[in-house]
Write an enzyme that holds these catalytic residues in place. Structure first.
Site, PDB file in Angstrom:
ATOM      1  CB  THR A   1     -51.499   8.451 -18.448  1.00 34.40           C
ATOM      2  OG1 THR A   1     -50.231   7.824 -18.634  1.00 34.40           O
ATOM      3  CG2 THR A   1     -52.362   7.611 -17.514  1.00 34.40           C
TER       4      THR A   1
ATOM      5  CE  LYS B   1     -49.328   5.040 -17.469  1.00 26.08           C
ATOM      6  NZ  LYS B   1     -47.962   4.755 -17.086  1.00 26.08           N
TER       7      LYS B   1
ATOM      8  CE  LYS C   1     -52.126  12.982 -16.373  1.00 29.49           C
ATOM      9  NZ  LYS C   1     -51.715  11.809 -17.162  1.00 29.49           N
TER      10      LYS C   1
HETATM   11  N1  LIG Z   1     -43.013  11.172 -17.239  1.00 27.90           N
HETATM   12  C1  LIG Z   1     -43.280   9.879 -17.067  1.00 27.90           C
HETATM   13  O1  LIG Z   1     -42.531   9.146 -16.376  1.00 27.90           O
HETATM   14  C2  LIG Z   1     -44.482   9.262 -17.734  1.00 27.90           C
HETATM   15  C3  LIG Z   1     -44.520   7.862 -17.874  1.00 27.90           C
HETATM   16  C4  LIG Z   1     -45.615   7.260 -18.494  1.00 27.90           C
HETATM   17  C5  LIG Z   1     -46.659   8.059 -18.960  1.00 27.90           C
HETATM   18  N2  LIG Z   1     -46.616   9.420 -18.802  1.00 27.90           N
HETATM   19  C6  LIG Z   1     -47.743  10.215 -19.333  1.00 27.90           C
HETATM   20  O2  LIG Z   1     -47.315  10.763 -20.579  1.00 27.90           O
HETATM   21  C7  LIG Z   1     -47.929  12.054 -20.768  1.00 27.90           C
HETATM   22  C8  LIG Z   1     -46.838  13.099 -20.957  1.00 27.90           C
HETATM   23  O3  LIG Z   1     -46.039  13.129 -19.775  1.00 27.90           O
HETATM   24  P1  LIG Z   1     -44.677  14.001 -19.702  1.00 27.90           P
HETATM   25  O4  LIG Z   1     -43.989  13.561 -18.459  1.00 27.90           O
HETATM   26  O5  LIG Z   1     -43.982  13.981 -21.016  1.00 27.90           O
HETATM   27  O6  LIG Z   1     -45.303  15.461 -19.462  1.00 27.90           O
HETATM   28  P2  LIG Z   1     -44.648  16.884 -19.748  1.00 27.90           P
HETATM   29  O7  LIG Z   1     -43.158  16.829 -19.749  1.00 27.90           O
HETATM   30  O8  LIG Z   1     -45.326  17.839 -18.819  1.00 27.90           O
HETATM   31  O9  LIG Z   1     -45.120  17.210 -21.257  1.00 27.90           O
HETATM   32  C9  LIG Z   1     -46.468  17.451 -21.531  1.00 27.90           C
HETATM   33  C10 LIG Z   1     -46.658  17.774 -23.012  1.00 27.90           C
HETATM   34  O10 LIG Z   1     -48.048  18.144 -23.217  1.00 27.90           O
HETATM   35  C11 LIG Z   1     -48.090  19.439 -23.846  1.00 27.90           C
HETATM   36  N3  LIG Z   1     -49.291  20.166 -23.453  1.00 27.90           N
HETATM   37  C12 LIG Z   1     -49.750  20.361 -22.182  1.00 27.90           C
HETATM   38  N4  LIG Z   1     -50.908  21.042 -22.230  1.00 27.90           N
HETATM   39  C13 LIG Z   1     -51.176  21.303 -23.535  1.00 27.90           C
HETATM   40  C14 LIG Z   1     -52.229  21.959 -24.222  1.00 27.90           C
HETATM   41  N5  LIG Z   1     -53.263  22.505 -23.557  1.00 27.90           N
HETATM   42  N6  LIG Z   1     -52.183  22.002 -25.565  1.00 27.90           N
HETATM   43  C15 LIG Z   1     -51.140  21.444 -26.231  1.00 27.90           C
HETATM   44  N7  LIG Z   1     -50.113  20.816 -25.657  1.00 27.90           N
HETATM   45  C16 LIG Z   1     -50.140  20.732 -24.313  1.00 27.90           C
HETATM   46  C17 LIG Z   1     -46.821  20.127 -23.385  1.00 27.90           C
HETATM   47  O11 LIG Z   1     -46.537  21.214 -24.233  1.00 27.90           O
HETATM   48  P3  LIG Z   1     -45.614  22.449 -23.718  1.00 27.90           P
HETATM   49  O12 LIG Z   1     -44.204  22.033 -23.975  1.00 27.90           O
HETATM   50  O13 LIG Z   1     -46.066  23.588 -24.540  1.00 27.90           O
HETATM   51  O14 LIG Z   1     -45.920  22.631 -22.239  1.00 27.90           O
HETATM   52  C18 LIG Z   1     -45.818  18.972 -23.495  1.00 27.90           C
HETATM   53  O15 LIG Z   1     -45.444  18.766 -24.827  1.00 27.90           O
HETATM   54  C19 LIG Z   1     -48.817  12.289 -19.541  1.00 27.90           C
HETATM   55  O16 LIG Z   1     -50.124  11.895 -19.839  1.00 27.90           O
HETATM   56  C20 LIG Z   1     -48.197  11.378 -18.482  1.00 27.90           C
HETATM   57  O17 LIG Z   1     -49.136  11.008 -17.502  1.00 27.90           O
HETATM   58  C21 LIG Z   1     -45.545  10.037 -18.222  1.00 27.90           C
END
Ligand SMILES: NC(=O)c1ccc[n+]([C@@H]2O[C@H](COP(=O)([O-])OP(=O)(O)OC[C@H]3O[C@@H](n4cnc5c(N)ncnc54)[C@H](OP(=O)(O)O)[C@@H]3O)[C@@H](O)[C@H]2O)c1
Length: 293
Positions: free
Chosen positions: A95, A171, A240
């Site tokens: 997102t 979104k 965010k």
């Molecule tokens: N969780 C939900 O329910 C949900 C639903 C719909 C959409 N989303 C969206 O999907 C996206 C991911 O969400 P998530 O829940 O999977 O988040 P998450 O568990 O915090 O995972 C974030 C990912 O981004 C990587 N990352 C963060 N900063 C980085 C950087 N500077 N350089 C390279 N990699 C980096 C992390 O790597 P590391 O492992 O090294 O930290 C990890 O692989 C977000 O944009 C969120 O808003 C989430």
């Protein structure tokens, strides 16, 4: 399809796993290496860096936390723009803000690559079950080429046109509505608790009729049980999104008073140390404000 995948967090891991299980050839890279082990075990190949994840791939998916991470992975020297071949597709499933989408779209166009925004609707459980909604915007030929990828992970796609920023706007607007619903549920629960009614009665009433859909059922249950440590979407990432919603509103001169309330609630939750709890923890902020322990 031959797919590269960058970002194996809460959402990236189940999405990549579905792609592997659907028979796609998947190469994975994550900033923190330990997170890819279960996917390598499931049949993915590990890449050492972003350039390696792009090698020989016609599509690379990113599922990254925020705009800073996406911009870094896509535009830094040796990143996606430098490493994808001409005609290859970058599918951004995180997102992201409308401005970041436009900037990354322009960079890929300059490099004769194709950029598709495909933010997803649904928590990690929906990703595991292949039940995500996917809002797709980008060049029509690229979106069509990605159809087998979307089929493996989603229950349906929504065509948001050819501008990637348009998918982000949808979104973000959808998350804004969901956040306001969670805020309202939190307020309602605090009200009945102050009148000495058990939370599970309110949960039953709320989700039995008009509000019997998955969003209200999911978040009423989390709030009634105060199950904020079972994290689907963290309060930090929700802040965010609230900030990105307000930026999109400001850019287009759209007042969003509800988004300001949501942002302040999330800020309060994070200030109280709840940033890595589920974003439904904003109900705890309302409980505190109501004098509930
Ligand atoms: N969780 C939900 O329910 C949900 C639903 C719909 C959409 N989303 C969206 O999907 C996206 C991911 O969400 P998530 O829940 O999977 O988040 P998450 O568990 O915090 O995972 C974030 C990912 O981004 C990587 N990352 C963060 N900063 C980085 C950087 N500077 N350089 C390279 N990699 C980096 C992390 O790597 P590391 O492992 O090294 O930290 C990890 O692989 C977000 O944009 C969120 O808003 C989430």
């Amino acid at each position: 399809m031959d797919i590269g995948f960058v970002g194996l967090g809460r959402m990236g891991r189940p999405i990549a796993r579905r792609l592997i299980e659907a028979g796609h050839d998947v190469v994975v890279f994550n900033r923190t290496p330990g997170r890819i082990d279960e996917l390598v075990f499931a049949g993915a190949r590990a890449a050492d860096d972003v350039a390696a994840v792009c090698r020989g791939r016609s599509v690379v998916v990113t599922m990254l936390a925020d705009d800073a991470a996406l911009t870094d992975v896509a535009l830094r020297p040796g990143g996606l723009r430098d490493s994808l071949s001409a005609g290859a597709i970058h599918v951004a499933m995180g997102t992201h803000g409308v401005a970041a989408m436009s900037r990354i779209d322009a960079a890929h166009r300059e490099a004769s690559q194709r950029f598709v925004a495909a933010p997803v609707l649904g928590r990690p459980e929906a990703a595991e079950a292949g039940q995500l909604g996917i809002v797709v915007a980008g060049p029509p030929d690229a979106s069509e080429d990605c159809a087998p990828l979307f089929e493996a992970i989603g229950r349906r796609t929504f065509d948001a046109g050819t501008r990637p920023a348009g998918a982000s706007a949808i979104k973000l607007a959808n998350n804004f509505v969901l956040g306001c619903a969670i805020e309202a549920i939190g307020e309602a629960f605090a009200l009945v608790r102050k009148h000495d009614v058990a939370a599970n009665v309110m949960q039953d009433v709320l989700t039995d009729g008009l509000f019997g859909c998955v969003a209200y059922r999911t978040y009423a249950r989390i709030i009634a049980d105060e199950a904020y440590d079972h994290v689907g979407f963290s309060a930090t990432l929700a802040l965010k999104d609230a900030t990105l919603v307000l930026a999109a509103g400001e850019a287009a001169r759209v007042p969003l008073p509800g988004a300001n309330t949501l942002r302040d609630r999330l800020l309060g939750a994070i200030a109280h140390g709840d940033g890595e709890r589920d974003w439904a923890v904003i109900a705890r902020e309302q409980a505190r404000a109501s004098g509930l322990g």
